[in-house]
Design a protein around this motif. Structure first.
Motif, short mmCIF file in Angstrom:
data_model
loop_
_atom_site.label_atom_id
_atom_site.label_comp_id
_atom_site.label_asym_id
_atom_site.label_seq_id
_atom_site.Cartn_x
_atom_site.Cartn_y
_atom_site.Cartn_z
N GLN A 117 47.97 30.95 50.67
CA GLN A 117 49.28 31.60 50.80
C GLN A 117 49.59 32.42 49.54
OE1 GLN A 117 51.28 31.77 53.38
NE2 GLN A 117 50.42 30.23 54.72
N ASN A 118 49.20 31.87 48.37
CA ASN A 118 49.48 32.54 47.10
C ASN A 118 48.20 32.54 46.25
OD1 ASN A 118 50.42 33.56 44.71
ND2 ASN A 118 52.09 32.10 44.49
N PRO A 119 47.33 33.53 46.43
CA PRO A 119 46.06 33.56 45.70
C PRO A 119 46.24 33.67 44.19
CG PRO A 119 46.17 35.35 47.30
CD PRO A 119 47.44 34.61 47.39
N GLU A 120 47.37 34.19 43.74
CA GLU A 120 47.64 34.34 42.32
C GLU A 120 47.57 32.99 41.60
OE1 GLU A 120 48.61 36.19 38.73
OE2 GLU A 120 47.94 37.08 40.61
N VAL A 121 48.00 31.93 42.25
CA VAL A 121 47.98 30.59 41.66
C VAL A 121 46.53 30.18 41.35
CG1 VAL A 121 48.54 28.15 42.06
CG2 VAL A 121 50.12 29.93 42.79
N PHE A 126 41.86 29.57 37.50
CA PHE A 126 40.52 29.97 37.05
C PHE A 126 40.58 30.47 35.61
CE2 PHE A 126 38.87 31.12 41.56
CZ PHE A 126 38.75 29.78 41.86
N PHE A 127 41.57 31.29 35.30
CA PHE A 127 41.72 31.82 33.95
C PHE A 127 41.91 30.69 32.95
CE2 PHE A 127 44.16 33.57 30.40
CZ PHE A 127 43.34 34.63 30.03
N ARG A 128 42.69 29.69 33.33
CA ARG A 128 42.96 28.56 32.44
C ARG A 128 41.70 27.77 32.13
NH1 ARG A 128 43.40 23.29 32.48
NH2 ARG A 128 43.15 23.07 34.73
N VAL A 129 40.88 27.47 33.13
CA VAL A 129 39.71 26.61 32.89
C VAL A 129 38.52 27.37 32.30
CG1 VAL A 129 40.40 24.97 34.68
CG2 VAL A 129 38.73 26.77 35.23
N LEU A 130 38.51 28.69 32.40
CA LEU A 130 37.40 29.46 31.84
C LEU A 130 37.45 29.50 30.31
CD1 LEU A 130 36.82 32.64 34.04
CD2 LEU A 130 35.12 30.94 33.36
N ARG A 131 36.30 29.36 29.70
CA ARG A 131 36.19 29.54 28.25
C ARG A 131 36.41 31.01 27.92
NH1 ARG A 131 31.44 25.59 28.40
NH2 ARG A 131 32.44 23.75 27.53
N PRO A 132 36.86 31.32 26.72
CA PRO A 132 36.93 32.72 26.31
C PRO A 132 35.54 33.36 26.46
CG PRO A 132 38.10 31.35 24.75
CD PRO A 132 37.38 30.41 25.70
N GLY A 133 35.50 34.50 27.10
CA GLY A 133 34.23 35.16 27.37
C GLY A 133 33.53 34.65 28.61
N GLY A 134 34.16 33.70 29.33
CA GLY A 134 33.57 33.17 30.55
C GLY A 134 33.56 34.21 31.66
N THR A 135 32.91 33.87 32.74
CA THR A 135 32.71 34.80 33.85
C THR A 135 33.21 34.20 35.15
OG1 THR A 135 30.73 35.69 32.77
CG2 THR A 135 30.94 36.10 35.13
N ILE A 136 33.80 35.04 35.97
CA ILE A 136 34.15 34.65 37.33
C ILE A 136 33.37 35.55 38.29
CG2 ILE A 136 36.20 36.12 37.25
CD1 ILE A 136 37.47 34.30 39.38
N ILE A 137 32.81 34.93 39.31
CA ILE A 137 32.13 35.65 40.38
C ILE A 137 32.82 35.23 41.66
CG2 ILE A 137 29.97 36.10 41.57
CD1 ILE A 137 28.53 35.26 38.99
N ALA A 138 33.45 36.18 42.32
CA ALA A 138 34.24 35.86 43.51
C ALA A 138 33.97 36.90 44.59
CB ALA A 138 35.72 35.84 43.17
N SER A 139 34.27 36.51 45.82
CA SER A 139 34.15 37.46 46.93
C SER A 139 35.25 37.19 47.94
CB SER A 139 32.78 37.35 47.60
OG SER A 139 32.64 36.10 48.26
N VAL A 140 35.55 38.23 48.70
CA VAL A 140 36.49 38.15 49.82
C VAL A 140 35.93 39.02 50.94
CG1 VAL A 140 38.57 37.75 48.42
CG2 VAL A 140 37.87 40.08 48.96
#
Length: 182
Positions: A117-121, A126-140
């Motif tokens: 309902q709220n993808p922003e959450v 994800f931003f919180r748990v990622l280390r600085p310089g970490g990477t996210i790989i996502a798809s929709v």
């Protein structure tokens, strides 16, 4: 069982284009792995992708999370191996309070945002748990609509196109690369 199977399939045991597409995403993610990494596979489903991320890559830990108790039980029974590097948790990926800030090197989340309902959450988490310089790989899925332009999938609450996906990610992450999958 039919409702679970419609949403969760073990793509290592299902032949066809749909399986190939899911496995290709995980294969792409493997290119970003380095020994010692901690990886979060959010909305891991039945766990085949989490196991694939761990197999022979030297990562320290792969944490699979899914809100389906059925999926996590299946994943644990079939894929929680690799010398204890792969673990599964029944949890809401928007509330990963049990993971410390900056504790993950790579977040993988395929075909997830459209289910919320709220993808922003989720993106904030994800931003919180990622280390600085970490990477996210996502798809929709891109513009997954029927002939009338309506959403045909009852458990999809969002319809994405490239612009919307890019803009939502850009609120939290610096884009490095985008891929298109047919």
């Amino acid at each position: 069982l039919k409702a679970e199977r419609d949403l969760h399939m073990d793509m290592l045991r299902e032949p066809g284009i749909r399986s190939d597409a899911h496995l290709a995403r995980y294969e792409l993610a493997r290119q970003y792995l380095k020994p010692g990494m901690v990886v979060l596979d959010a909305a891991c489903g039945l766990g085949y992708g989490s196991a694939h991320l761990a197999a022979g890559t030297g990562v320290a830990r792969v944490i699979g999370v899914d809100c389906s108790d059925y999926a996590v039980a299946y994943a644990t029974a079939n894929y929680a191996a690799e010398g204890g590097k792969v673990e599964f948790h029944a949890a809401d990926a928007t509330q990963l309070t049990w993971l410390a800030d900056g504790s993950v090197d790579l977040v993988v989340s395929f075909e997830t945002l459209e289910h919320l309902q709220n993808p922003e959450v989720l993106l904030r988490e994800f931003f919180r748990v990622l280390r600085p310089g970490g990477t996210i790989i996502a798809s929709v899925p891109n513009r997954w609509v029927d002939e009338q332009g309506n959403n045909p999938i009852p458990w999809h609450f969002q319809i994405y196109d490239f612009g919307r996906f890019r803009d939502e990610l850009a609120r939290h992450f610096q884009a490095a690369q985008f891929y298109r999958q047919n």
